[in-house]
Design an enzyme around this catalytic site. Structure first.
Site, PDB file in Angstrom:
ATOM      1  N   HIS A  72      64.845 -41.085  41.288  1.00 62.60           N
ATOM      2  CA  HIS A  72      65.879 -40.745  42.264  1.00 62.60           C
ATOM      3  C   HIS A  72      66.946 -41.837  42.264  1.00 62.60           C
ATOM      4  CE1 HIS A  72      63.743 -37.547  44.952  1.00 62.60           C
ATOM      5  NE2 HIS A  72      63.572 -37.314  43.665  1.00 62.60           N
ATOM      6  N   PRO A 292      56.653 -46.737  58.080  1.00 62.65           N
ATOM      7  CA  PRO A 292      56.927 -46.130  56.779  1.00 62.65           C
ATOM      8  C   PRO A 292      58.398 -45.839  56.487  1.00 62.65           C
ATOM      9  CG  PRO A 292      55.945 -44.523  58.271  1.00 62.65           C
ATOM     10  CD  PRO A 292      55.905 -45.828  58.980  1.00 62.65           C
ATOM     11  N   LYS A 296      58.062 -49.083  52.230  1.00 60.99           N
ATOM     12  CA  LYS A 296      57.761 -50.407  51.677  1.00 60.99           C
ATOM     13  C   LYS A 296      56.285 -50.754  51.567  1.00 60.99           C
ATOM     14  CE  LYS A 296      61.764 -51.637  50.692  1.00 60.99           C
ATOM     15  NZ  LYS A 296      61.957 -51.070  49.379  1.00 60.99           N
TER      16      LYS A 296
END
Ligand code: RFL
Ligand code: PHB
Length: 395
Positions: A72, A292, A296
């Site tokens: 991405h 979240p 990480k």
């Protein structure tokens, strides 16, 4: 039994550490209190920093990720009436990969099985002894009910937030910094093609929502809920209606499908320092937890283990203690950077509870932050560097 490094926990931290050590001829034994089937069925993280992808590739477990994972190059941020994209490559020259933690775990277990290295699954009563001496030991009860002992030169505590390793370090030595948040994430895995090409992080007055994915046919979606909410309150219809409202924007439709898994995860920031006590070294969730929102948790675990693996290998190959002595201090620098980024992303995207007197003010702050970060190149670059993990060099 004797080995060089005893590893507690067969999550991504423990399995990857074993893989790094094995690559350099250092022996390890893993003890894990869950069954292999359970570990392989857990649905967790999905976004992998480019540096973490390099680590997995360097240690021989990147092939399937490159074949089946999705690169991405950007991400969408959304608020009511507006969706804007930040281009990571344009902003900082790096990308991330979308590939499930479940798949990474599978790849690492297969590598270990192929090398016939030992993992004790389904153990109980794990305990670490004499970590502050030259002869640490890990004891446990194996899956047949027999007592087991692993004597080692070093112990790696890779047993996650609820493990025993962190608690082995005396309270007088441990420094804990933490905060909780007045919200949690309800996550679903759905058997439907993603309705988006890249992840969408959405701020909405009803609460945060996110659209992620695992493959061309499986979607992963999240809704902000109250931390004391119960998954039993959320029928599939109610979840899809909430997602559709919060992610909805003119001319775009969210496709729904059968729900394969659903659960609620509380959010917290937590750091326990130092990450070393004598011959015990902590890595991953055993030492730190992030909410979240910045994706990480898994990436920090991989960075810790790369650093710890290199330090242990340096000790065995060159006899040098230097990297082991620097491990905790240097790992914590990345931990705090990611802790800040995750806290900042969380604050920008989650709606305050209805009874918060600052709620309307905070919403305006959040909108101002989102407009800024998606329009100002310097701000977008900062986000992109943090999100892709290039903000600090990989160990
Ligand atoms: P893990 O994955 O928790 O693995 C620890 C392993 O240790 C075992 N264990 C023990 N073994 C022996 N004896 C004991 N006494 C033991 N106690 C525990 C456990 O069974 C387990 O197998 O930690 P690790 O390896 O450090 O990896 C960290 C990552 O798993 C974690 O940071 C991320 O998954 C966090 N996380 C997420 N991170 C993201 O970046 N994006 C996400 O979407 C995301 N979703 C999640 C998550 C963590 C979750 N947990 C921990 C509740 C969703 C969930 C549900
Ligand atoms: C996921 O795909 O599970 C995911 C993606 C991005 C996040 C958190 C979780 O920030």
């Amino acid at each position: 039994m004797r080995t060089q490094v005893a590893i507690v926990g067969a999550g991504p931290s423990g399995l990857l550490l074993a893989q790094i050590l094995a690559t350099h001829g250092v022996e390890s034994v893993i003890v894990e209190n869950r069954s292999q089937e359970y570990v392989l069925a857990r649905v967790r993280a999905g976004v992998i920093e480019h540096g973490a992808v390099d680590v997995l590739s360097d240690y021989g477990v990147g092939d399937r990720l490159h074949r089946e994972g999705m690169r991405h190059d950007g991400v969408y941020f959304q608020w009511p009436g507006e969706r804007r994209r930040i281009d990571f490559v344009e902003s900082c020259g790096h990308s991330v990969w979308v590939y499930g933690q479940t798949e990474i775990t599978k790849d690492l277990i297969n590598a270990r099985v192929a090398d016939a290295q030992q993992i004790f699954w389904s153990v109980s009563d794990t305990a670490i002894h004499d970590a502050d001496t030259g002869q640490p030991r890990v004891t446990f009860i194996d899956s047949d009910g027999n007592p087991g002992t692993v004597q080692a030169d070093y112990v790696a505590g890779c047993d996650g937030f609820h493990g025993v390793s962190r608690a082995t370090i005396p309270d007088s030595i441990r420094n804990v910094r933490e905060r909780s948040y007045p919200y949690a994430w309800l996550g679903i895995l759905a058997d439907v093609a993603p309705s988006t090409d890249e992840l969408i992080y959405a701020l909405h007055p009803d609460g945060f929502a996110m659209h992620s994915m695992r493959s061309a046919t499986i979607s992963r979606l999240y809704l902000q809920v109250s931390p004391d909410d119960d998954i039993a309150n959320w029928s599939d219809d109610r979840i899809w209606a909430g997602l559709s409202t919060r992610l909805g924007i003119g001319g775009w439709n969210l496709q729904s499908g059968p729900t394969l898994e659903k659960s609620i995860t509380p959010m917290r920031s937590f750091v326990s320092a130092p990450m070393r006590w004598g011959r015990l070294f902590l890595a991953g969730d055993a030492s730190h937890i992030v909410p979240p929102t910045g994706a990480k948790g898994l990436n920090l675990a991989i960075a810790d283990v790369k650093r710890l693996g290199a330090a242990l290998v340096a000790k065995y190959v060159d006899g040098s203690d230097d990297l082991l002595d620097r491990y905790s201090g240097e790992a914590l620098e990345r931990v705090w950077r990611s802790t800040h980024f995750s806290w900042w992303m969380t604050s920008m995207l989650h709606t305050s509870p209805a009874d918060d007197p600052n709620r309307e003010f905070m919403l305006q702050m959040q909108l101002a932050a989102l407009r800024h970060v998606t329009s100002n190149p310097a701000a977008a670059r900062d986000l992109a560097e943090n999100y892709t993990g290039s903000v600090l060099p990989y160990p």
